[in-house]
Design a protein around this motif. Structure first.
Motif, PDB file in Angstrom:
ATOM      1  N   ALA A  37       3.678   2.105   4.400  1.00  0.00           N
ATOM      2  CA  ALA A  37       3.884   1.370   3.147  1.00  0.00           C
ATOM      3  C   ALA A  37       4.716   0.111   3.385  1.00  0.00           C
ATOM      4  O   ALA A  37       4.389  -0.973   2.882  1.00  0.00           O
ATOM      5  CB  ALA A  37       4.567   2.270   2.118  1.00  0.00           C
ATOM      6  N   LEU A  38       5.785   0.249   4.145  1.00  0.00           N
ATOM      7  CA  LEU A  38       6.627  -0.908   4.441  1.00  0.00           C
ATOM      8  C   LEU A  38       5.881  -1.908   5.311  1.00  0.00           C
ATOM      9  O   LEU A  38       6.037  -3.123   5.158  1.00  0.00           O
ATOM     10  CB  LEU A  38       7.925  -0.459   5.122  1.00  0.00           C
ATOM     11  N   TRP A  39       5.070  -1.403   6.227  1.00  0.00           N
ATOM     12  CA  TRP A  39       4.254  -2.277   7.080  1.00  0.00           C
ATOM     13  C   TRP A  39       3.346  -3.160   6.230  1.00  0.00           C
ATOM     14  O   TRP A  39       3.257  -4.373   6.442  1.00  0.00           O
ATOM     15  CB  TRP A  39       3.439  -1.416   8.041  1.00  0.00           C
ATOM     16  N   VAL A  40       2.696  -2.547   5.257  1.00  0.00           N
ATOM     17  CA  VAL A  40       1.801  -3.295   4.366  1.00  0.00           C
ATOM     18  C   VAL A  40       2.597  -4.299   3.534  1.00  0.00           C
ATOM     19  O   VAL A  40       2.174  -5.455   3.353  1.00  0.00           O
ATOM     20  CB  VAL A  40       1.017  -2.332   3.452  1.00  0.00           C
ATOM     21  N   MET A  41       3.757  -3.889   3.015  1.00  0.00           N
ATOM     22  CA  MET A  41       4.570  -4.787   2.209  1.00  0.00           C
ATOM     23  C   MET A  41       5.042  -5.990   3.011  1.00  0.00           C
ATOM     24  O   MET A  41       5.041  -7.129   2.532  1.00  0.00           O
ATOM     25  CB  MET A  41       5.772  -4.044   1.623  1.00  0.00           C
ATOM     26  N   ARG A  42       5.458  -5.746   4.253  1.00  0.00           N
ATOM     27  CA  ARG A  42       5.915  -6.860   5.090  1.00  0.00           C
ATOM     28  C   ARG A  42       4.783  -7.862   5.341  1.00  0.00           C
ATOM     29  O   ARG A  42       4.991  -9.072   5.309  1.00  0.00           O
ATOM     30  CB  ARG A  42       6.466  -6.319   6.403  1.00  0.00           C
TER      31      ARG A  42
END
Length: 217
Positions: A123-128
């Protein structure tokens, strides 16, 4: 009369620096963190599991720290109305915009190619990737707008880009209360708290943009 006029000028000038000063203060954590990272790289360590990726491939993080630092400081000063009325605004913008692109581009590179800690989930990967791409695109849109003389669109998109760029400062305030009460967050909550920093900043940015439009109307 002269004394009264001078007092009025002092009163009107002083508040305009509150926003730039506040933004620079909010930037202190990422600025100091970046300075510490560069010092650590220059001194050669200590190297551990959390920072080994930076020593294995130092160029992206150096570019990110330098680009982000320039963008955050010069970008904060662009919010001072008196500076926007002078040539300095244009000169600083020509430095800040490329620095912002370097900041966003290096962040995207690190997201794609660095081996991140376990707490950084999908999820954080996608947000970044999403916020990094949006920041870079916002700077490009702002540049194209000012080239055609559209100051309002230029200002709005640079404000959005800055809101994303300063996300690390706001994330301190999303993480700190949670960590003090509940301890270190897990993967899911880590992503939520990181995302909250960017979302809060963009919400404030939209409020500022709308307020400018109302005042200018």
């Amino acid at each position: 009369m002269t004394t009264t006029t001078a007092a009025r000028r002092t009163t009107t000038r002083r508040p305009e620096w509150l926003v730039p000063a506040g933004l620079i203060a909010l930037s202190l954590v990422p600025l100091l963190g970046g300075a510490f990272r560069l010092t650590s790289l220059a001194s050669g360590g200590p190297v551990n599991a959390d920072n080994a990726r930076f020593f294995d491939s130092p160029v992206p993080v150096i570019v990110h720290v330098v680009g982000s630092s320039i963008f955050l400081v010069l970008g904060a000063l662009q919010f001072a109305p008196s500076l926007r009325r002078h040539r300095w605004h244009r000169i600083a913008g020509r430095i800040a915009a490329p620095a912002g692109l370097l900041s966003a581009g290096s962040a995207l590179w690190m997201t794609l190619f660095y081996s991140m800690p376990a707490v950084n989930g999908p999820a954080l990967w996608v947000m970044r990737l999403g916020f990094g791409t949006t920041m870079a695109a916002a700077i490009v849109v702002a540049f194209l707008a000012i080239r055609r003389g559209d100051v309002a669109t230029h200002s709005a998109w640079m404000t959005r880009a800055y809101a994303i760029g300063i996300g690390a400062g706001t994330q301190v305030f999303t993480f700190l209360p949670f960590t003090l009460v509940f301890g270190a967050p897990g993967e899911a909550m880590h992503a939520v708290l990181m995302g909250a920093g960017w979302v809060i900043n963009l919400a404030v940015a939209e409020f500022v943009i709308r307020r400018r439009r109302i005042i200018g109307a």
